[in-house]
Design an enzyme around this catalytic site. Structure first.
Site, PDB file in Angstrom:
ATOM      1  N   THR A  71      37.188  39.957  35.161  1.00  0.00           N
ATOM      2  CA  THR A  71      36.492  40.339  33.930  1.00  0.00           C
ATOM      3  C   THR A  71      37.392  41.205  33.054  1.00  0.00           C
ATOM      4  O   THR A  71      37.479  41.007  31.838  1.00  0.00           O
ATOM      5  CB  THR A  71      35.188  41.087  34.290  1.00  0.00           C
ATOM      6  N   ASN A 151      33.460  27.309  37.090  1.00  0.00           N
ATOM      7  CA  ASN A 151      32.906  27.996  38.256  1.00  0.00           C
ATOM      8  C   ASN A 151      31.557  27.438  38.704  1.00  0.00           C
ATOM      9  O   ASN A 151      31.091  27.743  39.784  1.00  0.00           O
ATOM     10  CB  ASN A 151      32.770  29.504  37.987  1.00  0.00           C
ATOM     11  N   GLN A 181      38.928  30.602  39.067  1.00  0.00           N
ATOM     12  CA  GLN A 181      38.510  29.614  40.084  1.00  0.00           C
ATOM     13  C   GLN A 181      39.598  28.571  40.344  1.00  0.00           C
ATOM     14  O   GLN A 181      39.433  27.744  41.240  1.00  0.00           O
ATOM     15  CB  GLN A 181      37.226  28.895  39.640  1.00  0.00           C
ATOM     16  N   SER A 201      41.823  36.642  39.697  1.00  0.00           N
ATOM     17  CA  SER A 201      40.983  37.615  40.393  1.00  0.00           C
ATOM     18  C   SER A 201      41.232  37.495  41.885  1.00  0.00           C
ATOM     19  O   SER A 201      41.241  36.375  42.435  1.00  0.00           O
ATOM     20  CB  SER A 201      39.511  37.338  40.079  1.00  0.00           C
ATOM     21  N   GLY A 202      41.424  38.634  42.553  1.00  0.00           N
ATOM     22  CA  GLY A 202      41.781  38.600  43.972  1.00  0.00           C
ATOM     23  C   GLY A 202      40.663  38.151  44.898  1.00  0.00           C
ATOM     24  O   GLY A 202      40.897  37.427  45.865  1.00  0.00           O
ATOM     25  N   HIS A 203      39.425  38.562  44.581  1.00  0.00           N
ATOM     26  CA  HIS A 203      38.376  38.338  45.585  1.00  0.00           C
ATOM     27  C   HIS A 203      37.930  36.890  45.720  1.00  0.00           C
ATOM     28  O   HIS A 203      37.154  36.561  46.606  1.00  0.00           O
ATOM     29  CB  HIS A 203      37.188  39.287  45.347  1.00  0.00           C
ATOM     30  N   THR A 239      46.015  54.718  37.853  1.00  0.00           N
ATOM     31  CA  THR A 239      46.808  54.709  39.083  1.00  0.00           C
ATOM     32  C   THR A 239      46.668  53.355  39.776  1.00  0.00           C
ATOM     33  O   THR A 239      45.546  52.915  40.038  1.00  0.00           O
ATOM     34  CB  THR A 239      46.320  55.829  40.027  1.00  0.00           C
ATOM     35  N   CYS A 324      27.216  35.050  39.180  1.00  0.00           N
ATOM     36  CA  CYS A 324      27.625  36.192  38.366  1.00  0.00           C
ATOM     37  C   CYS A 324      26.509  36.698  37.467  1.00  0.00           C
ATOM     38  O   CYS A 324      26.612  37.737  36.873  1.00  0.00           O
ATOM     39  CB  CYS A 324      28.828  35.825  37.511  1.00  0.00           C
TER      40      CYS A 324
HETATM   41  N1  PLP Z   1      35.912  33.926  35.524  1.00  0.00           N
HETATM   42  C1  PLP Z   1      35.369  33.035  36.366  1.00  0.00           C
HETATM   43  C2  PLP Z   1      35.581  31.593  36.123  1.00  0.00           C
HETATM   44  C3  PLP Z   1      34.619  33.468  37.460  1.00  0.00           C
HETATM   45  O1  PLP Z   1      34.092  32.585  38.285  1.00  0.00           O
HETATM   46  C4  PLP Z   1      34.435  34.860  37.648  1.00  0.00           C
HETATM   47  C5  PLP Z   1      33.597  35.358  38.755  1.00  0.00           C
HETATM   48  O2  PLP Z   1      32.796  34.656  39.318  1.00  0.00           O
HETATM   49  C6  PLP Z   1      35.042  35.745  36.748  1.00  0.00           C
HETATM   50  C7  PLP Z   1      35.776  35.249  35.699  1.00  0.00           C
HETATM   51  C8  PLP Z   1      34.908  37.233  36.903  1.00  0.00           C
HETATM   52  O3  PLP Z   1      35.787  37.669  37.900  1.00  0.00           O
HETATM   53  P1  PLP Z   1      35.571  39.111  38.576  1.00  0.00           P
HETATM   54  O4  PLP Z   1      34.384  38.966  39.475  1.00  0.00           O
HETATM   55  O5  PLP Z   1      36.844  39.357  39.323  1.00  0.00           O
HETATM   56  O6  PLP Z   1      35.358  40.067  37.482  1.00  0.00           O
END
Ligand code: PLP
Length: 381
Positions: A71, A151, A181, A201-203, A239, A324
């Protein structure tokens, strides 16, 4: 043990990433900005993580800046990208199928900063056609933002073709892609893609939550979103989260090592599930497709939350649509032109390298049983 089939929402941290994070938290825990030996050791971990993620994205380490999440990367790229390039025009081009982190940001730029926004309608699978992009480009287009893998449906947009179209018609426009994704799920090379800005995004790739990165093409002087102590070469203050960066690097390296095998296995598993689901559930529709980890399906006439309650009773975790946002009908599926009953019956199943065939079969068994058992009670009027 729960059967976790919601990997597009987030993934389990892989052992390699967990080990790297623990070591950074307990041994190399100094502030990487400190000039003493421990600080230098922490800074070395940050640079190692940067090199690992950069290798996986096929870019230079100096083109990669760590953020707190996807995000933030999207906000940074769009807000500063639009402002920076406004001297070439104030038209923004994106699609209705984007993640809210992109859509809400673009809408704000339109409402508050005088930009004009065009949102393209996606194709029936959720991807965006390069021809539609070409047709919508204007002389004053300053920024184009399109995600690489959707996504909700797993649809893959041909970004290289999009980039060629933009370079031809609007050579000064910036190209951003939300690759949250797509990274480590479909082949993705910053070097050959032609985008100026790429959000990660790492997670979503077996690193912990709270870490992401923004690729900024070398030579593009994108101003920072967060100002302060001047970390990340002055581009992103705060940091650096050494433990999360170390984990992201380890997860990226692991993901790259087994990329071909993991993708092939997930694609095979996805195909197996699709065949079973279609054969066992008359009327079941598969929505979109393309990326190996995502399977979006719908049982029109059945409400997804009812099916999901049944799945939950069997300890199976899937998503209704995008995890989300809470509640509401999926805007992406609506933009794809799907009827209301198809959207209301939509379920997203997302796999990871750790998903087993037994888990995939347990989902197929449960969906079949849910439909059979609930037939009389949940049929919509
Ligand atoms: N963009 C896409 C396509 C996503 O699927 C997501 C999260 O599901 C995000 C952005 C947001 O990523 P984050 O959860 O790391 O903020």
């Amino acid at each position: 043990m729960s059967i976790y089939l919601d990997n597009a929402a987030t993934t389990a941290v892989c052992p390699e990433a967990a080990k790297a994070a623990l070591e950074a938290m307990t041994v190399q825990y100094a502030n990487p900005g400190s000039p003493h030996a421990m600080g230098r050791a922490a800074a070395a971990l940050v640079e190692r993580g940067r090199a690992q993620v950069a290798r996986a994205l096929d870019c230079l380490p100096e083109e990669l800046f760590f953020t707190s999440c996807g995000t933030e990367g999207n906000n940074w790229a769009l807000r500063r990208g639009a402002e920076y390039n406004a001297r070439h025009g104030k038209h923004l081009l994106s699609s209705q199928a984007e993640h809210p982190a992109v859509l809400r940001t673009l809408e704000e730029l339109e409402a508050r900063q005088g930009f004009t926004l065009t949102l393209l309608k996606p194709e029936r699978d959720g991807s965006v056609s390069p021809d539609a992009v070409r047709a919508a480009l204007r002389e004053d287009t300053c920024l184009v933002s399109l995600m690489c893998v959707n996504n909700e449906t797993g649809a893959v947009t041909d970004l290289a073709a999009v980039a060629r179209a933009v370079r031809e018609r609007c050579p000064k426009a910036l190209i951003h892609t939300d690759a949250v994704q797509g990274f480590l799920h479909v082949p993705l090379s910053a070097r050959s893609l032609g985008a100026d800005l790429i959000t990660l995004s790492g997670h979503k790739v077996h690193a912990p939550k709270g870490i992401g990165a923004l690729y900024i093409r070398k030579g593009l002087n994108l101003p920072p979103l967060l100002t302060g102590g001047g970390q990340e070469s002055g581009r992103r203050s705060g940091t650096p989260a050494v433990e999360l960066i170390a984990a992201f690097g380890a997860a990226a390296e692991r993901g790259m090592q087994s990329f071909a095998a993991d993708s092939a296995r997930m694609a095979e598993l996805r195909g197996h599930m699709a065949r079973r689901l279609r054969a066992e559930n008359p009327g079941l529709l598969l929505l979109g497709g393309g990326a190996p980890q995502l399977l979006s399906l719908s049982l029109p006439g059945w409400r997804s939350e009812v099916l999901m309650n049944f799945l939950e009773a069997r300890d199976i975790c899937v998503a209704r649509s995008s995890a989300c946002k809470r509640g509401g009908r999926s805007q992406v599926l609506a933009a794809m032109g799907l009827p209301g009953d198809v959207i209301d019956g939509a379920i997203r199943v997302s796999l990871s390298r750790y998903t087993t065939r037994e888990e995939a079969d347990a989902f197929c068994d449960a969906l079949r049983d849910a439909r059979e058992r609930l037939r009389s009670s949940v049929r919509r009027r």
